[in-house]
Write an enzyme that holds these catalytic residues in place. Sequence first.
Site, mmCIF file in Angstrom:
data_model
loop_
_atom_site.group_PDB
_atom_site.id
_atom_site.type_symbol
_atom_site.label_atom_id
_atom_site.label_comp_id
_atom_site.label_asym_id
_atom_site.label_seq_id
_atom_site.Cartn_x
_atom_site.Cartn_y
_atom_site.Cartn_z
ATOM 1 N N ASP A 288 67.597 41.966 10.740
ATOM 2 C CA ASP A 288 68.372 40.749 10.935
ATOM 3 C C ASP A 288 68.197 39.892 9.675
ATOM 4 O O ASP A 288 67.400 40.208 8.793
ATOM 5 C CB ASP A 288 67.937 40.004 12.211
ATOM 6 C CG ASP A 288 69.042 39.064 12.694
ATOM 7 O OD1 ASP A 288 69.991 38.799 11.913
ATOM 8 O OD2 ASP A 288 68.978 38.573 13.829
HETATM 9 C C1 BGC Z 1 71.719 36.523 13.564
HETATM 10 C C2 BGC Z 1 72.504 37.793 13.760
HETATM 11 C C3 BGC Z 1 73.648 37.854 12.795
HETATM 12 C C4 BGC Z 1 73.106 37.723 11.389
HETATM 13 C C5 BGC Z 1 74.146 37.871 10.305
HETATM 14 C C6 BGC Z 1 71.401 36.246 12.122
HETATM 15 O O1 BGC Z 1 70.894 34.973 11.942
HETATM 16 O O2 BGC Z 1 70.538 36.589 14.334
HETATM 17 O O3 BGC Z 1 72.950 37.892 15.072
HETATM 18 O O4 BGC Z 1 74.362 39.042 12.967
HETATM 19 O O5 BGC Z 1 72.491 36.451 11.271
HETATM 20 O O6 BGC Z 1 74.989 36.787 10.244
#
Ligand code: BGC
Length: 764
Positions: A288
């Site tokens: 993530d």
């Molecule tokens: C979130 C994800 C997301 C990623 C990319 C993160 O902060 O937890 O769900 O896909 O950012 O934007």
Amino acid sequence: MRKIQMACILAALTAILMQSCRSTNPDEAKMDGFINDLMKKMTLEEKIGQLNLLDFGIIVTGQKGSDNIAEKIKKGQVGELCNVMGSENVRNIQRIAVEESRLKIPLLFGLDVIHGYKTAFPVPLAMSSTWDLAAIEKAARIAAREASADGICWTYSPMVDICRDARWGRIAEGAGEDTFLGSAIAAAMVHGYQGEDLAADTTLMACVKHFALYGAPEAGRDYNMVDMSRNRMYNDYLPPYRAAIDAGAGSVMASFNEIDGIPATANKWLLTELLRDDWGFNGFVVSDYTGIMEMVDHGIGDTATVAARSLAAGMDMDIVSEFYLNTLPTSLKEGRVSEVQINTACRRVLEAKYKLGLFDDPYKYCNPDRAKDIYTDENRAFARKIASESFVLLKNDKVLPLQKKGKIALIGPLADTRSNMPGTWSVSVDLSKPATLKEALTQAAENTAHIIYAKGSNLFADAAIEESATMFGRSLNRDNRTEKQLLDEALQAARGADVIVAALGESSEMSGECSSRSDISIPDVQQRLLEALVNTGKPVVLVLFTGRPLTLEWENDHVPAILNVWFGGTEAAPAIADALFGDVNPGGKLTVTFPRNIGQIPIFYNHKNTGRPLAGDGKSFEKFRSNYLDVSNEPLYPFGYGLSYATFDYSDVKLNTTAMDARGELTASVTVTNTGKIDGTEVVQLYIRDIVGSITRPVKELKGFEKVSIKAGESETVNFKITPEMLKFYNYNLQYVFEAGDFEVMIGGNSRDVKSTCFTLTDQ
Ligand code: BGC
């Protein structure tokens, strides 16, 4: 010592064999050949570059963004980008990769296409409330068609985290609390995004997230730790991820939380033993956002250590941290990581690009002619339909549907906002486009009813909280008048009206990422407004905007009608008008339990019985039994609950036989009658209880459902086939088994109001 060395050599040999794949499938053999040739030409730095995903910039959710992107692309130091939109923009950046980098390897372009692209559908929790798998799959299909017309080939969706804690804001992004329904929705979304052919230019690669258990953070606080028994993991939390993988999801995103003390991002048990060895996943895993970097704060090592631990665990791609890029070359020299590990990760990423067809045509998602596929009338009509199907009628004392006549006072801070209609994670939506509720009601009223609007209150009394709750262009234009001035204006509007529609609740950024709440009621100043409106004695309809269950005891006791509209996407406002005026009969059912107060959390329907369940009707306190002194155990609205303008009556449950063996099956049937005056849809729900098990079993578990349309005065018989396979669970040793014994079958329109009967599963 020698044994350990032998084991290491064997592991290395197996990995080397795995690296240069020798598939017997001709398509895969062709892919393997192509990638083998390409990888022979790649330097170590270029291989590591493929593992580096940078952020082009519209949303920076972590503690770091990305810089010098074009330079890095030219040097082969970037494999993927997120947050670039527009086919022309994507083409221009892709051109740098395929014309100016040494090996011309195309980039992957990813985005959070969570509930639609330019046409936004309801937030996922709302979409799940339709219980309509075909519609959910279609919404994902439309999202894929729109996003792929605008340069995107990879979506960070579906989010399949089971959640039983309404304090956590990201509950809005998933399908609720139930494993069975969540698994079915996970598969439907993957099919919708990826279609029949991942290489088609109208599909997206799915990324199931957040692996794993992200929906169970302690205290409901985002990014917090998770601590869970294996038994609960296997039975309740892991199945939706697995369902998405079995449906063919091409990629997986690891979660921020730890599991058994090791963050998911570097958890080898999770990313390799479970995901690949047990489940057979063969796509790639991405961290993530800054997930690798965050492990320094988790306290499991410095920059180089956390990167090495991630790679060894099976983490293929680093989003934004750039720890792989900056540390792996030295770590390789120092023997902290192996070339095999880098090659394996690189191969997985290249395979994804190959499967998407990017090596054949890196610009395949950049076709300007396809702009016509985006935000079409047809897509918007579908979004309006699915939005109205997602609304849950929580209460209706003969107030709804409204008639298109007389005077309607429309009051509340959410009545006249565009940007708060689509809901959280609608990064690609043009926020100036959605209609406001005021506009939609005025249009739907067709000059036969008169809409009188007043804002009534701000979102919160405290301006600072309101500012935090209305970010990313979702301002509610705070009104500088005093609370009393706003209220007086609202009461004047209300007094002149026949009925009051109060548009209250959460702003769209009060749920979603980093939007945990410790108080999940309607915010202070809005509650005072609602009380004053109710005190006028006029009929009040609460149109409730929310991305999570709220505590609504007072509202349920005093407001005659409550329509929970969640956040319905770009077409939310006309869909709300459809439901309020009865042009559509709402039929949504909750996929998450609404507690009476916050102290009941976590509260969910498929709990265990305990050794001291209540003996009475649950309405009064029972000493030395499992309950509270100050609130009942019952939720305000149970899982599966939702009313309609029609009413439904259930017959007793009939079984065609009361015993089956391990190879048998039986059928449970119920006849549902629409006793109302208008046609409606009902979600008929099947629950089963395994009465005695080798481990304790839940008091009931959803095992089937059918959404039926029933005309006024007519009946439908719904049959559910029950097989031993449906009775399986993970036992103490984590074996997936069914056990002979007695089972209770329950069928009803929600998890509380069911009719039941029993059958026996025999040994042979
Ligand atoms: C979130 C994800 C997301 C990623 C990319 C993160 O902060 O937890 O769900 O896909 O950012 O934007």
